[in-house]
Design a protein around this motif. Structure first.
Motif, mmCIF file in Angstrom:
data_model
loop_
_atom_site.group_PDB
_atom_site.id
_atom_site.type_symbol
_atom_site.label_atom_id
_atom_site.label_comp_id
_atom_site.label_asym_id
_atom_site.label_seq_id
_atom_site.Cartn_x
_atom_site.Cartn_y
_atom_site.Cartn_z
ATOM 1 N N LEU A 74 0.826 -1.191 0.000
ATOM 2 C CA LEU A 74 0.000 0.000 0.000
ATOM 3 C C LEU A 74 0.861 1.242 0.000
ATOM 4 N N PRO A 75 0.454 2.292 -0.656
ATOM 5 C CA PRO A 75 1.240 3.521 -0.666
ATOM 6 C C PRO A 75 1.321 4.110 0.727
ATOM 7 N N VAL A 76 2.523 4.459 1.131
ATOM 8 C CA VAL A 76 2.719 5.007 2.472
ATOM 9 C C VAL A 76 2.553 6.510 2.399
ATOM 10 N N VAL A 77 1.326 6.947 2.356
ATOM 11 C CA VAL A 77 1.008 8.373 2.345
ATOM 12 C C VAL A 77 -0.133 8.575 3.313
ATOM 13 N N CYS A 78 -0.233 9.764 3.825
ATOM 14 C CA CYS A 78 -1.328 10.097 4.745
ATOM 15 C C CYS A 78 -2.455 10.710 3.922
ATOM 16 N N ILE A 79 -3.548 9.995 3.797
ATOM 17 C CA ILE A 79 -4.672 10.467 3.012
ATOM 18 C C ILE A 79 -5.598 11.233 3.943
ATOM 19 N N ALA A 80 -5.553 12.529 3.901
ATOM 20 C CA ALA A 80 -6.301 13.353 4.845
ATOM 21 C C ALA A 80 -7.751 13.486 4.402
ATOM 22 N N LYS A 81 -8.654 12.845 5.106
ATOM 23 C CA LYS A 81 -10.067 12.915 4.762
ATOM 24 C C LYS A 81 -10.901 13.303 5.975
ATOM 25 N N GLY A 82 -10.290 13.946 6.924
ATOM 26 C CA GLY A 82 -11.034 14.463 8.050
ATOM 27 C C GLY A 82 -11.039 13.592 9.277
ATOM 28 N N TYR A 83 -10.654 12.329 9.148
ATOM 29 C CA TYR A 83 -10.678 11.428 10.277
ATOM 30 C C TYR A 83 -9.276 10.893 10.570
ATOM 31 N N ASP A 84 -8.264 11.721 10.370
ATOM 32 C CA ASP A 84 -6.904 11.239 10.583
ATOM 33 C C ASP A 84 -6.735 10.814 12.036
ATOM 34 N N PRO A 85 -6.102 9.661 12.268
ATOM 35 C CA PRO A 85 -5.991 9.108 13.625
ATOM 36 C C PRO A 85 -5.197 10.000 14.570
ATOM 37 N N LYS A 86 -5.660 10.067 15.799
ATOM 38 C CA LYS A 86 -5.018 10.837 16.859
ATOM 39 C C LYS A 86 -4.807 9.937 18.075
ATOM 40 N N HIS A 87 -3.966 10.404 18.989
ATOM 41 C CA HIS A 87 -3.781 9.763 20.301
ATOM 42 C C HIS A 87 -3.319 8.319 20.162
ATOM 43 N N ILE A 88 -2.336 8.088 19.325
ATOM 44 C CA ILE A 88 -1.879 6.734 19.029
ATOM 45 C C ILE A 88 -0.991 6.220 20.169
ATOM 46 N N HIS A 89 -1.269 5.005 20.609
ATOM 47 C CA HIS A 89 -0.472 4.408 21.680
ATOM 48 C C HIS A 89 -0.385 2.908 21.465
ATOM 49 N N ALA A 90 0.823 2.408 21.513
ATOM 50 C CA ALA A 90 1.080 0.984 21.332
ATOM 51 C C ALA A 90 1.065 0.273 22.682
ATOM 52 N N GLY A 91 0.826 -1.012 22.637
ATOM 53 C CA GLY A 91 0.876 -1.850 23.834
ATOM 54 C C GLY A 91 1.368 -3.234 23.470
ATOM 55 N N LEU A 92 1.768 -3.993 24.463
ATOM 56 C CA LEU A 92 2.148 -5.378 24.234
ATOM 57 C C LEU A 92 0.899 -6.223 24.022
ATOM 58 N N GLY A 93 1.030 -7.263 23.217
ATOM 59 C CA GLY A 93 -0.115 -8.088 22.903
ATOM 60 C C GLY A 93 -0.243 -9.296 23.800
ATOM 61 N N SER A 94 -0.999 -10.259 23.344
ATOM 62 C CA SER A 94 -1.272 -11.439 24.153
ATOM 63 C C SER A 94 -0.069 -12.372 24.244
ATOM 64 N N ASP A 95 0.897 -12.216 23.321
ATOM 65 C CA ASP A 95 2.141 -12.971 23.435
ATOM 66 C C ASP A 95 3.258 -12.152 22.802
ATOM 67 N N ALA A 96 4.470 -12.713 22.787
ATOM 68 C CA ALA A 96 5.655 -11.961 22.372
ATOM 69 C C ALA A 96 5.676 -11.641 20.883
ATOM 70 N N THR A 97 4.801 -12.257 20.108
ATOM 71 C CA THR A 97 4.786 -12.021 18.663
ATOM 72 C C THR A 97 3.781 -10.952 18.259
ATOM 73 N N GLU A 98 3.174 -10.275 19.232
ATOM 74 C CA GLU A 98 2.068 -9.362 18.940
ATOM 75 C C GLU A 98 2.281 -8.005 19.598
ATOM 76 N N LEU A 99 1.952 -6.941 18.883
ATOM 77 C CA LEU A 99 1.862 -5.594 19.430
ATOM 78 C C LEU A 99 0.465 -5.062 19.116
ATOM 79 N N SER A 100 -0.139 -4.385 20.080
ATOM 80 C CA SER A 100 -1.474 -3.840 19.879
ATOM 81 C C SER A 100 -1.398 -2.316 19.811
ATOM 82 N N ILE A 101 -2.246 -1.715 18.988
ATOM 83 C CA ILE A 101 -2.246 -0.270 18.806
ATOM 84 C C ILE A 101 -3.636 0.259 19.105
ATOM 85 N N GLY A 102 -3.708 1.327 19.896
ATOM 86 C CA GLY A 102 -4.965 2.021 20.150
ATOM 87 C C GLY A 102 -4.891 3.443 19.615
ATOM 88 N N TRP A 103 -6.009 3.991 19.174
ATOM 89 C CA TRP A 103 -6.039 5.379 18.701
ATOM 90 C C TRP A 103 -7.478 5.870 18.666
#
Length: 576
Positions: A12-41
């Protein structure tokens, strides 16, 4: 959380497509095991002005996708998460899902997971969607492979405000429009994150001061302030007393839905708050990070009476939630002990203290957590920790730092080599508008070091037997005697015999008064700093009823952001 991942790789093209709902308040967390990362926004209906406003609908306001890959130019992996409408930011206390017309705004919280990740690898990611817009691309490193001898480094802090968050960086102030994304990143939490050397951050309660304040816009400032950390290292959390009920609890619960909920023993892996949607249980949960089994607890269940519902039932201090959490904790620790060949260290964290010595919180309140609400050991943490050999308990609430010797029943083993009891550490001095207080009680022999200098903690887990623990000073220039970034305390914790503690070797004496106490309020007096001048400089110290903070928030924030008039909905009566 279960996510849907396609087997087809898309470039996918790595560009920010600004359509009014651009994600804010992004925060990562550890997932259910060592192979996973979870993202909230979050996504908002209108991000063209600050504070964010407008109303989302249940099927609008952004998509819940995460894209990732090892190159910033190509993100071939993708996973779809889920989203939840948040309706509780309001101008009055009657705002609830049944009265949406009384709500100040409605916006969307998202959560999605990156999966099948390799250890100690830098991944690039973005969140959002092709239709409604993407975030910019961030990078994050997965945890080191401890089986190959990797060293883990974790930063821990408590009671961090949306401003006066001095531990974020040397240039942080109490100005509400200075989000502490400090230009000077030579020291502090942001510097630690940017170093690329930290595997995890942990905030042990009390966020923003408060998440609901001024219709939720102070919560917005907090999430913007923490983004330089939370987008590049996983941010793990536990609930504080400022998140004990109402809109504060609702926003905490929905914003951090990306935590690895795992209360499977009693089937209570969802909770319901004022937001009136079922959310994953992040009031208490656990996860493994390298050589450590971490457990998050809600110490508020020992004290408070949230009018929220859990499993459809009203909950009280001695009701199902406290009982369920305790029974879950006992089973979780039992399983963790069976797995100590992989995670030898067990670290529990919550918000309130089990042992401390600064003020009245350290008397009856701490006793209630140690010995349970009936004060006879039933549902108390101290005996449970001892039986299961919990190595460390970390908490905030007190706006200071205190490291106790290994302690049991008030008796201390004044050595951290092969402790025969849990080590209790208070780390609630990250900085917020309430500031912090002088020590009002004498230092007991069980207290090795205590300090009310602003600061944060750092754990370096070298191997199965050695942890190096540091407390780092972050006082602003107004205080003298401790340079920003100075190490206030450092100690090795050496444990060669992980497992339940043996009652025959439990600490049995009070110990000698050999501890150090660092009180910067005393140093201010010695250096001739007038108390009223100090209050003016710090703005909120001694503001018992919140009047000055209220005026500062209303005039300081909203006059700078277009003059929007927003009524005050603060959390009254909350201290520490």
């Amino acid at each position: 959380m279960k996510m849907k991942t396609s087997l087809v790789l898309l470039l996918l093209p790595v560009v920010c497509i600004a359509k009014g709902y651009d994600p804010k308040h992004i925060h990562a967390g550890l997932g259910s095991d060592a192979t996973e990362l979870s993202i909230g926004w979050s996504t908002f209906a209108n991000t063209s002005q600050v504070p964010y406003f407008g109303n989302c609908t249940s099927d609008g306001c952004g998509e819940s996708w995460v894209n990732w890959g090892v190159s910033p130019d190509q993100l071939p992996e993708y996973s779809q998460g889920d989203k939840q409408l948040f309706v509780c930011d309001a101008g009055n206390s009657n705002c609830n899902p049944s009265h949406p017309d009384q709500c100040g705004r409605k916006y969307m919280n998202h959560a999605a997971s990156m999966m099948n990740l390799k250890p100690n690898t830098i991944y690039h990611y973005r969140v959002g969607g092709n239709t409604t817009g993407w975030s910019k691309v961030y990078q994050i490193r997965t945890s080191r492979d401890v089986t190959a001898g990797g060293i883990q480094k974790h930063i821990v802090f408590g009671d961090l405000g949306a401003w006066c968050g001095f531990s974020l960086g040397p240039n942080c102030t109490c100005e509400p429009d200075d989000q502490c994304t400090s230009k000077n990143t030579s020291f502090g939490l942001i510097s630690e994150a940017l170093s690329g050397d930290i595997d995890m951050a942990l905030q042990v309660g009390d966020f923003a001061y408060d998440l609901q304040t001024a219709n939720g816009f102070v919560g917005d400032l907090y999430f913007q302030t923490i983004e330089p950390i939370s987008t590049i290292i996983p941010l793990m959390v536990s609930q504080g007393n400022h998140e004990m009920a109402g809109t504060n609890l609702a926003r905490y619960t929905t914003s951090f839905r990306n935590m690895p909920s795992n209360d499977v023993f009693k089937g209570n892996n969802t909770v319901i708050t004022k937001n009136d949607f079922s959310s994953r249980n992040n009031w208490y949960f656990s996860w493994n990070e390298g050589l450590v089994h971490y457990v998050a607890l809600s110490t508020e269940l020992f004290f408070t009476f949230p009018k929220e519902r859990s499993g459809g039932r009203n909950i009280t201090w001695d009701g199902a939630s406290l009982v369920t959490m305790f029974e879950w904790l006992e089973q979780d620790l039992s399983l963790a002990n069976k797995n100590r060949h992989s995670q030898p260290w067990i670290i529990v964290h919550g918000h309130r203290s089990v042992y401390c010595s600064c003020d009245g919180d350290c008397d009856s309140n701490a006793e209630q957590i140690r010995d349970g609400p009936f004060k006879n050991g039933t549902y108390g943490l101290e005996d449970l920790f001892f039986r299961h050999g919990v190595d460390l308990y970390l908490n905030g609430h007190e706006h200071n730092y205190e490291r106790n010797w290994p302690t049991y029943k008030g008796f201390a083993q004044q050595s951290n080599t092969n402790p025969n009891a849990t080590i209790y550490i208070v780390t609630g001095a990250a900085g917020n508008g309430e500031m912090h207080e002088p020590f009002e009680l004498p230092q007991p022999p069980r207290s090795a070091v205590r300090s009310n200098v602003f600061g944060y903690s750092k754990l370096t887990i070298f191997n199965s037997s050695h942890i190096y623990f540091e407390q780092i000073a972050t006082d602003p220039a107004l205080f003298s005697g401790h340079g920003y970034g100075d190490i206030l305390d450092a100690t090795w914790v050496i444990q060669s015999n992980h497992g339940p503690f043996n009652p025959s070797y439990a600490p049995s004496t009070v110990g000698d008064p050999i501890g150090r106490s660092i009180d910067h309020w005393d140093s201010l007096k010695q250096n001739g700093v007038a108390y009223d001048k100090l209050l003016d400089g710090l703005k909120f110290k001694g503001d018992q009823n919140g009047t000055r903070l209220k005026r500062y928030v209303e005039q300081g924030i909203f006059s700078k952001y277009g003059g929007r008039q927003v009524s005050w909905e603060g959390a009254t009566g909350l201290t520490d």
